[in-house]
Write a protein that holds these residues in place. Structure first.
Motif, mmCIF file in Angstrom:
data_model
loop_
_atom_site.group_PDB
_atom_site.id
_atom_site.type_symbol
_atom_site.label_atom_id
_atom_site.label_comp_id
_atom_site.label_asym_id
_atom_site.label_seq_id
_atom_site.Cartn_x
_atom_site.Cartn_y
_atom_site.Cartn_z
ATOM 1 N N VAL A 325 -9.278 3.310 -6.821
ATOM 2 C CA VAL A 325 -8.805 4.596 -6.068
ATOM 3 C C VAL A 325 -10.060 5.407 -5.858
ATOM 4 C CG1 VAL A 325 -7.334 6.664 -6.678
ATOM 5 C CG2 VAL A 325 -6.962 4.447 -7.867
ATOM 6 N N GLU A 326 -10.209 5.845 -4.594
ATOM 7 C CA GLU A 326 -11.270 6.437 -4.103
ATOM 8 C C GLU A 326 -11.124 7.953 -3.393
ATOM 9 O OE1 GLU A 326 -14.429 4.854 -3.747
ATOM 10 O OE2 GLU A 326 -13.770 2.920 -4.361
ATOM 11 N N TYR A 327 -11.964 8.606 -3.874
ATOM 12 C CA TYR A 327 -11.970 9.937 -2.932
ATOM 13 C C TYR A 327 -12.388 9.555 -1.602
ATOM 14 C CZ TYR A 327 -12.557 12.839 -7.247
ATOM 15 O OH TYR A 327 -12.366 13.525 -8.308
ATOM 16 N N ALA A 328 -11.336 9.976 -0.813
ATOM 17 C CA ALA A 328 -11.530 9.562 0.708
ATOM 18 C C ALA A 328 -13.028 10.157 1.301
ATOM 19 C CB ALA A 328 -10.435 10.049 1.732
ATOM 20 N N SER A 329 -13.316 11.253 0.760
ATOM 21 C CA SER A 329 -14.380 11.976 1.490
ATOM 22 C C SER A 329 -15.787 11.182 0.812
ATOM 23 C CB SER A 329 -14.797 13.282 0.794
ATOM 24 O OG SER A 329 -14.410 13.455 -0.487
ATOM 25 N N GLU A 330 -15.757 10.188 -0.213
ATOM 26 C CA GLU A 330 -16.789 9.465 -0.562
ATOM 27 C C GLU A 330 -16.786 8.189 -0.016
ATOM 28 O OE1 GLU A 330 -19.409 10.196 -2.543
ATOM 29 O OE2 GLU A 330 -18.745 12.218 -2.411
ATOM 30 N N PHE A 331 -15.541 7.661 0.132
ATOM 31 C CA PHE A 331 -15.163 6.422 0.523
ATOM 32 C C PHE A 331 -15.784 6.107 1.823
ATOM 33 C CE2 PHE A 331 -12.802 3.330 2.821
ATOM 34 C CZ PHE A 331 -12.814 1.904 1.983
ATOM 35 N N ARG A 332 -15.421 7.068 2.668
ATOM 36 C CA ARG A 332 -15.758 7.354 4.182
ATOM 37 C C ARG A 332 -17.266 6.959 4.513
ATOM 38 N NH1 ARG A 332 -14.857 12.920 7.101
ATOM 39 N NH2 ARG A 332 -15.914 11.686 8.649
ATOM 40 N N TYR A 333 -18.183 7.310 3.728
ATOM 41 C CA TYR A 333 -19.477 7.508 3.871
ATOM 42 C C TYR A 333 -20.125 6.173 3.122
ATOM 43 C CZ TYR A 333 -19.064 11.457 6.606
ATOM 44 O OH TYR A 333 -18.818 12.302 7.640
ATOM 45 N N ARG A 334 -19.318 5.468 2.450
ATOM 46 C CA ARG A 334 -19.997 4.025 1.702
ATOM 47 C C ARG A 334 -19.773 3.114 2.618
ATOM 48 N NH1 ARG A 334 -17.092 4.754 -3.189
ATOM 49 N NH2 ARG A 334 -16.381 2.501 -3.032
ATOM 50 N N GLN A 335 -20.723 1.778 2.187
ATOM 51 C CA GLN A 335 -20.532 0.758 3.130
ATOM 52 C C GLN A 335 -19.223 -0.013 2.332
ATOM 53 O OE1 GLN A 335 -21.898 -0.376 5.787
ATOM 54 N NE2 GLN A 335 -23.053 1.341 5.854
ATOM 55 N N PRO A 336 -18.064 -0.013 2.569
ATOM 56 C CA PRO A 336 -17.089 -0.812 1.818
ATOM 57 C C PRO A 336 -17.326 -2.283 1.848
ATOM 58 C CG PRO A 336 -16.150 0.224 3.966
ATOM 59 C CD PRO A 336 -17.700 0.455 3.840
ATOM 60 N N VAL A 337 -16.992 -2.943 0.438
ATOM 61 C CA VAL A 337 -17.217 -4.182 0.619
ATOM 62 C C VAL A 337 -16.274 -5.077 0.255
ATOM 63 C CG1 VAL A 337 -19.748 -4.376 -0.119
ATOM 64 C CG2 VAL A 337 -18.008 -4.023 -1.898
ATOM 65 N N GLY A 338 -15.976 -6.074 0.807
ATOM 66 C CA GLY A 338 -14.810 -7.190 0.328
ATOM 67 C C GLY A 338 -13.334 -6.657 0.999
ATOM 68 N N MET A 339 -13.507 -6.000 2.173
ATOM 69 C CA MET A 339 -12.185 -5.239 2.647
ATOM 70 C C MET A 339 -11.239 -6.471 3.419
ATOM 71 S SD MET A 339 -12.248 -2.227 1.577
ATOM 72 C CE MET A 339 -11.059 -1.374 2.059
ATOM 73 N N PRO A 340 -11.985 -7.491 3.937
ATOM 74 C CA PRO A 340 -10.737 -8.287 4.642
ATOM 75 C C PRO A 340 -10.123 -9.009 3.362
ATOM 76 C CG PRO A 340 -13.057 -8.767 5.522
ATOM 77 C CD PRO A 340 -13.324 -7.685 4.160
ATOM 78 N N GLY A 341 -8.707 -8.962 3.597
ATOM 79 C CA GLY A 341 -7.865 -9.291 2.718
ATOM 80 C C GLY A 341 -7.450 -8.429 1.550
ATOM 81 N N ALA A 342 -7.916 -7.113 1.634
ATOM 82 C CA ALA A 342 -7.523 -5.985 0.666
ATOM 83 C C ALA A 342 -6.678 -5.087 1.526
ATOM 84 C CB ALA A 342 -8.832 -5.041 0.808
ATOM 85 N N LEU A 343 -5.645 -4.320 0.902
ATOM 86 C CA LEU A 343 -4.770 -3.546 1.537
ATOM 87 C C LEU A 343 -5.140 -2.178 1.121
ATOM 88 C CD1 LEU A 343 -2.072 -2.881 2.833
ATOM 89 C CD2 LEU A 343 -1.046 -2.998 0.544
#
Ligand code: G6P
Length: 608
Positions: A325-343
């Protein structure tokens, strides 16, 4: 954030604009203004403070004309005073603009425009738009707006009128919501459907990049290259009664009390008793998607983020999928990893929160499928997601979110069940869960019955300066939400903490001046929560315990015990939050605060 209204038709514009602003006042309320096309050109009226003041001013000195734009402001650039209130005009006073969003390069543009002789009178970023349009070349207002916008970085939902083209409103959107209302030979502009609901149910949602041109004979939507765009006309399913206060003193109280009905709406048609699962037609996930799901990422802000935290417990427990669970404001400026295959699940009441929208876009760009858990039909997040679940909780007007929270958790329970049934939950267990969910609205009605008791309790705590909310497991997010409700509307400093974490810091704060509210429904961690209560008691703290009926009498340990109906643990947040909503409400109302429009807050945060 701010609210925009526009009108073009046969009627007098000012009363329609004011009524629309009143509907939008929950979005921003530090100043307001209107600009109307009159026989002598554009006439402006602006005031600091609430719409009520503007109404009185216009009553004393009316403005007559049948085309106009209006705005209610939540200040970003410049103090909330009359000068900075929208609409803003160019040097000649011939072009008026209302704007939601932020012009990020306003300072650069302003310096450039001032060098060319433009004279600025406000501290706002919006004023640059009026001067840019004044400066732009083009045969029509829309061509000049398009030319002006080529210089602009940032976000906008805006409406423009010009004395030179009296029967026209030009609207543009990038990142801030705007819709058109289509009536009988009359047209409306609004940042939110509630502003047009009393005139029409036919609305056209604009997409980012759209420019709409409204005239007396119709409207059309074009892109930046002036190519015509087709946008569907949607029917609003809200009714006026839902946005009226009725017998209640505040929208927040109305919305708290509505919860049995709104939960029913969230569940309506979605419980499949025989199949022991949920019907979620809009989800757009194949059984294969559900089975192979490696991970879920929830992005949200505020109360919706708290619902997401509860959702993590629900989905992990039912479907066995790891959830982050992520604060949207933080998540948007990170380098998200492992997103393919995630929902990725974006949770948002309004469907317009800028950070949540950008987090959704970032997740998609990183390869994730995205769905929305959204209340407002047709909102940007709802439209941009690959699928989703609408809450159907009806319009939420009180700035402090209440009914949306319980519907969000209910929607996540439905989603958890749906995923679980594709991932090995037995038919019997699925049916049991469906039965439990079906009882939720009645249980919420029962939880509301102790309102009198809570009001009396609020009286004893109305002068407090601090409060600590503690919970464990799925009730830790409820502790966060209870604390948020109290601080938002009563301005009492309140913190939510996991009950056991208290020992690692907050316990130092505990004395007789620190009320501690424990979430203690009957569940696996109940005995642990009782131990945490003893630790508080031993240090002289005053305790309010929210328990389930049948938990036994905690007198001797706690100062006040409020009980909600018993329920399975995963459903309990929907019930345990209700006394906390009422507690915060009554304290704020007793303190005489404007419960529905707390200071500095906005209902829908459409800027970063
Ligand atoms: C604002 C509101 C909160 C809300 C949050 C997220 O801060 O005041 O009540 O929880 O935004 O809004 P959303 O519409 O995305 O749920």
């Amino acid at each position: 954030m701010c609210g925009i209204v526009g009108y073009l038709g046969p009627r007098d514009a000012a009363p329609i604009l004011l009524a629309g602003l009143t509907r939008l006042e929950y979005r921003g309320y530090d100043s307001a203004g209107v600009a109307v096309q009159t026989e002598s050109g554009l006439t402006l009226r602006k005031l600091a403070g609430r719409i009520g003041g503007l109404k009185i001013a216009l009553g004393r000195d009316p403005v007559t004309g049948s085309c106009g734009i209006a705005h209610t402001r939540w200040a970003t650039h410049g103090a909330p005073n009359e000068r900075n209130a929208h609409p803003h005009v160019d040097c000649t006073g011939q072009i008026a603009v209302v704007h939601n969003g932020i012009i990020e390069n306003a300072d650069v543009l302003r310096t450039r425009l001032e060098c060319c002789g433009h004279h600025f009178v406000t501290e706002t970023d919006t004023e640059t738009l009026a001067h840019l349009i004044e400066d732009a070349d083009g045969p029509t207002l829309e061509s000049r707006v398009i030319a002006a916008l080529t210089h602009v970085e940032g976000t906008y939902g805006l409406a423009v009128i010009a004395a030179g083209e009296p029967d026209k409103i030009v609207v543009a959107r990038r990142g801030s919501p705007v819709l058109l209302g289509v009536g009988e030979q009359e047209y409306f502009v609004a940042s939110d459907a509630s502003a047009v609901l009393e005139h029409t149910r036919s609305v056209v949602y604009l997409d980012d990049g759209d420019i709409a041109v409204l005239t007396r004979t119709g409207y059309h939507v074009i892109d930046r290259e002036a190519r015509v765009q087709t946008r569907p006309v949607n029917a609003l399913d809200w009714d006026l009664e839902q946005i009226a206060l009725g017998e209640y003193s505040h929208f927040m109280l109305k919305e708290i009390c509505e919860q049995p009905r709104t939960l029913q709406e969230t569940l309506r048609g979605r419980l499949l008793f025989a199949d022991g699962t949920a019907r979620l037609n809009g989800l757009n996930l194949t059984p294969e998607d559900c089975r192979t799901l490696g991970r879920i990422v929830i992005v949200a802000c505020g109360t919706s983020w708290h619902a997401g935290l509860a959702g993590r417990h629900i989905i992990e427990a039912l479907a066995g999928v790891p959830v982050q669970v992520e604060y949207a404001s933080e998540f948007r400026y990170r380098q998200p990893v492992g997103m393919p295959g995630a929902l990725t699940i974006a949770i948002s009441q309004s469907g317009e929160t800028a950070d949540t929208l950008e987090a959704l876009r970032a997740a998609r760009a990183a390869g994730s499928k995205v769905i929305g858990v959204v209340n407002v039909v047709g909102s940007t997040i709802a439209r941009e997601a690959d699928g989703g679940i609408y809450l159907h909780a009806g319009p939420e007007i009180g700035v402090a979110s209440t009914k949306a929270f319980t519907s969000q958790i209910t929607a996540l329970l439905l989603l958890g069940l749906y995923l679980a049934r594709h991932r090995g939950l037995s038919l019997g267990d699925g049916r049991k869960m469906v039965e439990q969910l079906a009882r939720l609205p009645d249980l919420a009605a029962e939880a509301l019955q102790i309102e009198g008791e809570i009001k009396a309790l609020a009286q004893s705590y109305v002068e407090e300066r601090n409060a600590l909310y503690l919970g464990r497991g799925i009730n830790f997010p409820v502790a966060l939400e209870g604390a948020l409700k109290l601080k938002e509307i009563s301005y009492i400093h309140a913190e939510g903490y996991p009950a056991a974490e208290m020992k690692h810091g907050p316990i130092a704060l505990i004395d007789q001046d620190m009320p501690v509210i424990f979430l203690a429904p009957k569940d696996a961690v109940y005995p642990k929560v009782i131990s945490n209560m003893q630790e508080v008691k031993a240090r002289g703290g005053r305790i309010i315990a929210i328990t389930s009926k049948g938990n036994g009498d905690l007198r001797g340990l706690v100062d006040h015990q409020l009980s909600v109906p018993p329920s399975p643990s995963l459903l309990s947040p929907v019930l345990t939050v209700i006394p906390l909503q009422l507690f915060a409400y009554h304290i704020a109302a007793m303190r005489g605060y404007d419960v529905d429009r707390p200071r500095n807050l906005a209902k829908s945060v459409t800027v970063e």
